[in-house]
Design a protein around this motif. Structure first.
Motif, mmCIF file in Angstrom:
data_model
loop_
_atom_site.group_PDB
_atom_site.id
_atom_site.type_symbol
_atom_site.label_atom_id
_atom_site.label_comp_id
_atom_site.label_asym_id
_atom_site.label_seq_id
_atom_site.Cartn_x
_atom_site.Cartn_y
_atom_site.Cartn_z
ATOM 1 N N MET A 168 0.836 -1.181 0.000
ATOM 2 C CA MET A 168 0.000 0.000 0.000
ATOM 3 C C MET A 168 0.884 1.249 0.000
ATOM 4 N N LEU A 169 0.514 2.207 -0.835
ATOM 5 C CA LEU A 169 1.269 3.447 -0.924
ATOM 6 C C LEU A 169 0.974 4.319 0.287
ATOM 7 N N THR A 170 2.018 4.852 0.885
ATOM 8 C CA THR A 170 1.890 5.760 2.025
ATOM 9 C C THR A 170 2.304 7.164 1.584
ATOM 10 N N VAL A 171 2.055 8.134 2.446
ATOM 11 C CA VAL A 171 2.499 9.501 2.160
ATOM 12 C C VAL A 171 4.009 9.515 1.941
ATOM 13 N N GLU A 172 4.743 8.815 2.773
ATOM 14 C CA GLU A 172 6.202 8.788 2.675
ATOM 15 C C GLU A 172 6.660 8.136 1.376
ATOM 16 N N SER A 173 6.056 7.007 0.995
ATOM 17 C CA SER A 173 6.474 6.344 -0.245
ATOM 18 C C SER A 173 6.052 7.147 -1.473
ATOM 19 N N ALA A 174 4.932 7.847 -1.397
ATOM 20 C CA ALA A 174 4.522 8.720 -2.503
ATOM 21 C C ALA A 174 5.503 9.877 -2.657
ATOM 22 N N GLU A 175 5.949 10.458 -1.550
ATOM 23 C CA GLU A 175 6.953 11.520 -1.602
ATOM 24 C C GLU A 175 8.256 10.997 -2.215
ATOM 25 N N GLN A 176 8.613 9.775 -1.896
ATOM 26 C CA GLN A 176 9.828 9.176 -2.445
ATOM 27 C C GLN A 176 9.691 8.983 -3.960
ATOM 28 N N ILE A 177 8.527 8.553 -4.420
ATOM 29 C CA ILE A 177 8.279 8.417 -5.857
ATOM 30 C C ILE A 177 8.419 9.771 -6.546
ATOM 31 N N LEU A 178 7.882 10.816 -5.925
ATOM 32 C CA LEU A 178 8.031 12.169 -6.474
ATOM 33 C C LEU A 178 9.496 12.539 -6.608
ATOM 34 N N ASP A 179 10.252 12.341 -5.548
ATOM 35 C CA ASP A 179 11.666 12.721 -5.528
ATOM 36 C C ASP A 179 12.492 11.961 -6.558
ATOM 37 N N GLU A 180 12.188 10.694 -6.758
ATOM 38 C CA GLU A 180 13.030 9.848 -7.594
ATOM 39 C C GLU A 180 12.606 9.777 -9.060
ATOM 40 N N ASN A 181 11.361 10.172 -9.382
ATOM 41 C CA ASN A 181 10.855 9.920 -10.723
ATOM 42 C C ASN A 181 10.298 11.128 -11.467
ATOM 43 N N PHE A 182 10.095 12.236 -10.809
ATOM 44 C CA PHE A 182 9.518 13.397 -11.473
ATOM 45 C C PHE A 182 10.600 14.420 -11.790
ATOM 46 N N ALA A 183 10.363 15.195 -12.839
ATOM 47 C CA ALA A 183 11.327 16.200 -13.283
ATOM 48 C C ALA A 183 11.603 17.219 -12.177
ATOM 49 N N LYS A 184 12.814 17.768 -12.218
ATOM 50 C CA LYS A 184 13.201 18.745 -11.196
ATOM 51 C C LYS A 184 12.287 19.959 -11.197
ATOM 52 N N TRP A 185 11.806 20.380 -12.361
ATOM 53 C CA TRP A 185 10.927 21.555 -12.390
ATOM 54 C C TRP A 185 9.582 21.253 -11.742
ATOM 55 N N VAL A 186 9.132 19.990 -11.785
ATOM 56 C CA VAL A 186 7.902 19.611 -11.077
ATOM 57 C C VAL A 186 8.159 19.667 -9.573
ATOM 58 N N ARG A 187 9.306 19.159 -9.141
ATOM 59 C CA ARG A 187 9.656 19.211 -7.715
ATOM 60 C C ARG A 187 9.832 20.653 -7.240
ATOM 61 N N ALA A 188 10.215 21.561 -8.158
ATOM 62 C CA ALA A 188 10.370 22.977 -7.799
ATOM 63 C C ALA A 188 9.027 23.631 -7.477
ATOM 64 N N LEU A 189 7.921 22.961 -7.786
ATOM 65 C CA LEU A 189 6.600 23.471 -7.407
ATOM 66 C C LEU A 189 6.364 23.317 -5.904
ATOM 67 N N ASP A 190 7.262 22.590 -5.227
ATOM 68 C CA ASP A 190 7.198 22.374 -3.775
ATOM 69 C C ASP A 190 5.930 21.635 -3.360
ATOM 70 N N LEU A 191 5.567 20.618 -4.144
ATOM 71 C CA LEU A 191 4.370 19.822 -3.869
ATOM 72 C C LEU A 191 4.592 18.918 -2.662
ATOM 73 N N THR A 192 3.557 18.787 -1.855
ATOM 74 C CA THR A 192 3.596 17.828 -0.754
ATOM 75 C C THR A 192 2.355 16.952 -0.805
ATOM 76 N N VAL A 193 2.554 15.699 -0.473
ATOM 77 C CA VAL A 193 1.444 14.751 -0.406
ATOM 78 C C VAL A 193 0.813 14.882 0.971
ATOM 79 N N ILE A 194 -0.473 15.193 0.996
ATOM 80 C CA ILE A 194 -1.205 15.344 2.257
ATOM 81 C C ILE A 194 -1.790 14.000 2.695
ATOM 82 N N SER A 195 -2.428 13.308 1.746
ATOM 83 C CA SER A 195 -2.972 11.978 2.038
ATOM 84 C C SER A 195 -3.056 11.185 0.742
#
Length: 135
Positions: A1-28
């Motif tokens: 099951m995907l958790t907030v922490e594992s979703a954040e890790q997927i963001l960090d490892e797989n999304f473009a740097k400019w997407v991460r520059a949007l400062d997105l956070t997973v709430i739930s």
């Protein structure tokens, strides 16, 4: 099951740097939805001081991808094949919240939708739908 922490890790490892520059956070996140927060800042504003449509589209696309991953209960590299965004009102305030859910998931295609609201007022700013392909 995907958790907030594992979703954040997927963001960090797989999304473009400019997407991460949007400062997105997973709430739930769970099998039924993904909820993300994008703080509004000067670099996301267009003329008139409202959030740009490009930032909203990226927020929606990213949130819907994570909803698809959570729904499928396993990580896949989804490719966006279609993204439709409707801008309903100017986005202002402190942040935009995006809630996404999977409408239907098949073997290779996933259909999703998202609503983006102002964090403080709760007013609907934009909606989006997308189709994702996973080989």
């Amino acid at each position: 099951m995907l958790t907030v922490e594992s979703a954040e890790q997927i963001l960090d490892e797989n999304f473009a740097k400019w997407v991460r520059a949007l400062d997105l956070t997973v709430i739930s996140i769970d099998k039924t939805h993904a909820l993300m927060r994008m703080p509004l800042a000067e670099h996301l504003a267009r003329v008139g001081g409202i959030v740009s449509g490009q930032a909203l589209a990226a927020l929606a696309d990213t949130t819907m991808v994570l909803a698809a991953v959570a729904h499928g209960d396993s990580f896949k590299l989804y490719a966006t094949t279609d993204l439709h965004t409707q801008f309903l009102r100017p986005g202002t305030g402190t942040a935009i919240l995006c809630r996404a859910e999977v409408v239907r998931a098949g073997k290779a295609l996933v259909f999703a939708r998202a609503n983006m609201t102002e964090e403080t007022s709760g007013k609907l700013v934009a909606t989006a739908t997308a189709t994702f392909y996973a080989p």
